[in-house]
Design a protein around this motif. Structure first.
Motif, PDB file in Angstrom:
ATOM      1  N   PHE A   1       0.852  -1.014   0.062  1.00 49.56           N
ATOM      2  CA  PHE A   1      -0.051   0.062  -0.210  1.00 49.56           C
ATOM      3  C   PHE A   1       0.816   1.169  -0.103  1.00 49.56           C
ATOM      4  CE2 PHE A   1      -2.103   3.365   2.409  1.00 49.56           C
ATOM      5  CZ  PHE A   1      -3.175   3.538   1.514  1.00 49.56           C
ATOM      6  N   VAL A   2       1.965   1.150   0.714  1.00 45.98           N
ATOM      7  CA  VAL A   2       3.051   2.427   0.812  1.00 45.98           C
ATOM      8  C   VAL A   2       3.555   2.511  -0.665  1.00 45.98           C
ATOM      9  CG1 VAL A   2       5.120   3.473   1.870  1.00 45.98           C
ATOM     10  CG2 VAL A   2       3.147   2.261   3.208  1.00 45.98           C
ATOM     11  N   ARG A   3       3.767   1.386  -1.061  1.00 50.48           N
ATOM     12  CA  ARG A   3       4.306   1.690  -2.466  1.00 50.48           C
ATOM     13  C   ARG A   3       3.660   2.208  -3.610  1.00 50.48           C
ATOM     14  NH1 ARG A   3       4.520  -3.685  -4.832  1.00 50.48           N
ATOM     15  NH2 ARG A   3       2.237  -3.052  -5.361  1.00 50.48           N
ATOM     16  N   ASP A   4       2.296   1.795  -3.462  1.00 48.45           N
ATOM     17  CA  ASP A   4       1.248   2.314  -4.700  1.00 48.45           C
ATOM     18  C   ASP A   4       0.976   3.835  -4.231  1.00 48.45           C
ATOM     19  OD1 ASP A   4       1.196  -0.358  -5.587  1.00 48.45           O
ATOM     20  OD2 ASP A   4      -0.845  -0.700  -4.444  1.00 48.45           O
ATOM     21  N   ALA A   5       1.150   4.148  -2.849  1.00 47.27           N
ATOM     22  CA  ALA A   5       0.640   5.525  -2.369  1.00 47.27           C
ATOM     23  C   ALA A   5       1.871   6.334  -2.761  1.00 47.27           C
ATOM     24  CB  ALA A   5       0.590   5.700  -0.988  1.00 47.27           C
ATOM     25  N   VAL A   6       3.051   6.002  -2.815  1.00 49.47           N
ATOM     26  CA  VAL A   6       4.238   6.715  -3.242  1.00 49.47           C
ATOM     27  C   VAL A   6       4.289   6.971  -4.836  1.00 49.47           C
ATOM     28  CG1 VAL A   6       6.917   6.735  -3.432  1.00 49.47           C
ATOM     29  CG2 VAL A   6       5.705   6.232  -0.923  1.00 49.47           C
ATOM     30  N   ILE A   7       3.941   5.714  -5.247  1.00 43.21           N
ATOM     31  CA  ILE A   7       4.083   5.992  -6.955  1.00 43.21           C
ATOM     32  C   ILE A   7       2.826   6.778  -7.161  1.00 43.21           C
ATOM     33  CG2 ILE A   7       3.597   4.641  -8.842  1.00 43.21           C
ATOM     34  CD1 ILE A   7       4.948   2.297  -7.633  1.00 43.21           C
ATOM     35  N   ALA A   8       1.943   6.818  -6.836  1.00 43.15           N
ATOM     36  CA  ALA A   8       0.687   7.675  -7.115  1.00 43.15           C
ATOM     37  C   ALA A   8       1.030   9.451  -6.567  1.00 43.15           C
ATOM     38  CB  ALA A   8      -0.482   7.348  -6.359  1.00 43.15           C
ATOM     39  N   ALA A   9       1.555   9.337  -5.838  1.00 47.63           N
ATOM     40  CA  ALA A   9       2.162  10.865  -5.221  1.00 47.63           C
ATOM     41  C   ALA A   9       2.917  11.314  -6.310  1.00 47.63           C
ATOM     42  CB  ALA A   9       2.539  10.742  -3.945  1.00 47.63           C
ATOM     43  N   VAL A  10       3.996  10.687  -6.697  1.00 51.09           N
ATOM     44  CA  VAL A  10       5.112  11.010  -7.415  1.00 51.09           C
ATOM     45  C   VAL A  10       4.687  11.257  -8.824  1.00 51.09           C
ATOM     46  CG1 VAL A  10       7.384  10.337  -8.472  1.00 51.09           C
ATOM     47  CG2 VAL A  10       6.970   9.952  -6.191  1.00 51.09           C
ATOM     48  N   TYR A  11       3.772  10.245  -9.336  1.00 41.93           N
ATOM     49  CA  TYR A  11       3.606  10.260 -10.974  1.00 41.93           C
ATOM     50  C   TYR A  11       2.016  10.709 -11.057  1.00 41.93           C
ATOM     51  CZ  TYR A  11       7.439   7.443 -11.446  1.00 41.93           C
ATOM     52  OH  TYR A  11       8.940   7.220 -11.726  1.00 41.93           O
ATOM     53  N   GLY A  12       1.218  10.859 -10.270  1.00 44.69           N
ATOM     54  CA  GLY A  12      -0.255  11.530 -10.229  1.00 44.69           C
ATOM     55  C   GLY A  12      -0.832  10.350 -10.840  1.00 44.69           C
ATOM     56  N   ALA A  13      -2.039  10.612 -11.080  1.00 38.17           N
ATOM     57  CA  ALA A  13      -3.228   9.850 -11.518  1.00 38.17           C
ATOM     58  C   ALA A  13      -3.142   9.940 -12.992  1.00 38.17           C
ATOM     59  CB  ALA A  13      -4.409   9.957 -11.054  1.00 38.17           C
ATOM     60  N   GLY A  14      -3.390   9.014 -13.790  1.00 36.05           N
ATOM     61  CA  GLY A  14      -3.442   9.032 -15.267  1.00 36.05           C
ATOM     62  C   GLY A  14      -3.339   7.474 -15.946  1.00 36.05           C
ATOM     63  N   PRO A  15      -3.705   7.729 -17.007  1.00 35.85           N
ATOM     64  CA  PRO A  15      -3.605   6.157 -17.975  1.00 35.85           C
ATOM     65  C   PRO A  15      -2.300   5.494 -17.685  1.00 35.85           C
ATOM     66  CG  PRO A  15      -3.809   8.098 -19.394  1.00 35.85           C
ATOM     67  CD  PRO A  15      -3.821   8.767 -18.214  1.00 35.85           C
ATOM     68  N   GLN A  16      -1.316   6.216 -17.685  1.00 36.46           N
ATOM     69  CA  GLN A  16       0.158   5.259 -17.553  1.00 36.46           C
ATOM     70  C   GLN A  16       0.172   4.595 -16.205  1.00 36.46           C
ATOM     71  OE1 GLN A  16       0.086   8.660 -18.573  1.00 36.46           O
ATOM     72  NE2 GLN A  16       0.580   8.511 -20.484  1.00 36.46           N
ATOM     73  N   LEU A  17      -0.315   5.378 -15.373  1.00 30.14           N
ATOM     74  CA  LEU A  17      -0.417   4.606 -13.929  1.00 30.14           C
ATOM     75  C   LEU A  17      -1.352   3.500 -13.812  1.00 30.14           C
ATOM     76  CD1 LEU A  17       1.063   4.744 -11.101  1.00 30.14           C
ATOM     77  CD2 LEU A  17      -0.867   6.332 -10.337  1.00 30.14           C
ATOM     78  N   ASP A  18      -2.472   3.956 -14.337  1.00 30.46           N
ATOM     79  CA  ASP A  18      -3.518   2.746 -14.414  1.00 30.46           C
ATOM     80  C   ASP A  18      -3.120   1.505 -15.035  1.00 30.46           C
ATOM     81  OD1 ASP A  18      -5.269   4.271 -13.039  1.00 30.46           O
ATOM     82  OD2 ASP A  18      -6.382   5.061 -15.022  1.00 30.46           O
ATOM     83  N   ALA A  19      -2.337   1.713 -16.387  1.00 31.01           N
ATOM     84  CA  ALA A  19      -1.708   0.698 -17.080  1.00 31.01           C
ATOM     85  C   ALA A  19      -0.543  -0.216 -16.470  1.00 31.01           C
ATOM     86  CB  ALA A  19      -1.201   1.049 -18.269  1.00 31.01           C
ATOM     87  N   TYR A  20       0.168   0.790 -15.454  1.00 33.80           N
ATOM     88  CA  TYR A  20       1.069   0.062 -14.644  1.00 33.80           C
ATOM     89  C   TYR A  20       0.421  -0.875 -13.464  1.00 33.80           C
ATOM     90  CZ  TYR A  20       4.510  -0.387 -10.763  1.00 33.80           C
ATOM     91  OH  TYR A  20       5.283  -1.049  -9.775  1.00 33.80           O
ATOM     92  N   PHE A  21      -0.394  -0.370 -12.891  1.00 35.02           N
ATOM     93  CA  PHE A  21      -1.041  -1.098 -11.979  1.00 35.02           C
ATOM     94  C   PHE A  21      -2.008  -2.372 -12.333  1.00 35.02           C
ATOM     95  CE2 PHE A  21      -1.479   2.807  -9.189  1.00 35.02           C
ATOM     96  CZ  PHE A  21      -0.385   2.366  -8.361  1.00 35.02           C
ATOM     97  N   VAL A  22      -2.484  -2.326 -13.602  1.00 30.76           N
ATOM     98  CA  VAL A  22      -3.088  -3.460 -14.190  1.00 30.76           C
ATOM     99  C   VAL A  22      -1.974  -4.449 -14.657  1.00 30.76           C
ATOM    100  CG1 VAL A  22      -4.406  -4.341 -16.353  1.00 30.76           C
ATOM    101  CG2 VAL A  22      -5.095  -2.239 -15.152  1.00 30.76           C
ATOM    102  N   ALA A  23      -1.066  -4.187 -15.016  1.00 36.35           N
ATOM    103  CA  ALA A  23       0.143  -4.907 -15.350  1.00 36.35           C
ATOM    104  C   ALA A  23       0.670  -5.613 -14.189  1.00 36.35           C
ATOM    105  CB  ALA A  23       1.222  -4.228 -16.069  1.00 36.35           C
ATOM    106  N   LEU A  24       0.885  -4.891 -13.054  1.00 37.43           N
ATOM    107  CA  LEU A  24       1.486  -5.320 -11.778  1.00 37.43           C
ATOM    108  C   LEU A  24       0.328  -6.466 -11.298  1.00 37.43           C
ATOM    109  CD1 LEU A  24       3.431  -5.048  -9.637  1.00 37.43           C
ATOM    110  CD2 LEU A  24       2.149  -3.415  -8.328  1.00 37.43           C
TER     111      LEU A  24
END
Length: 99
Positions: A25-48
């Motif tokens: 959860f901390v990893r996901d929160a840090v990634i979201a804080a650094v990169y913001g919400a967007g389609p690239q981040l959504d694609a990363y989470f789906v692949a993960l």
């Protein structure tokens, strides 16, 4: 030699699973804080998530396939001298000079 308690082992596994979940959860929160919400981040989470599903399926199937064989060998019910599955999988047999 004393046998480890199943209750303590279960508690350890449960605790480590909780720590792993919290760190995820901390990893996901840090990634979201650094990169913001967007389609690239959504694609990363789906692949993960897909990678985790595949690893979970493989791990579960391998565990279910190997547990009965190893349990029978551990109990001494079935001994296959040619393969020695239990010895090979669960017993360290290496030394400084090699296996």
């Amino acid at each position: 030699m004393t046998r480890p308690s199943i209750g303590r082992a279960a508690l350890l596994v449960s605790g480590l699973t909780g720590v792993s979940t919290l760190l995820g959860f901390v990893r996901d929160a840090v990634i979201a804080a650094v990169y913001g919400a967007g389609p690239q981040l959504d694609a990363y989470f789906v692949a993960l998530g897909l990678a985790n599903i595949v690893l979970g399926l493989l791990g579960t199937s391998l565990t279910r396939a190997s547990t009965p064989v190893l349990a029978r060998e551990a109990d001494g019910e079935e001994v296959c001298r040619g393969h020695r599955t239990f010895d090979v999988v669960l017993t360290p047999r290496w030394s400084a000079s090699g296996p």
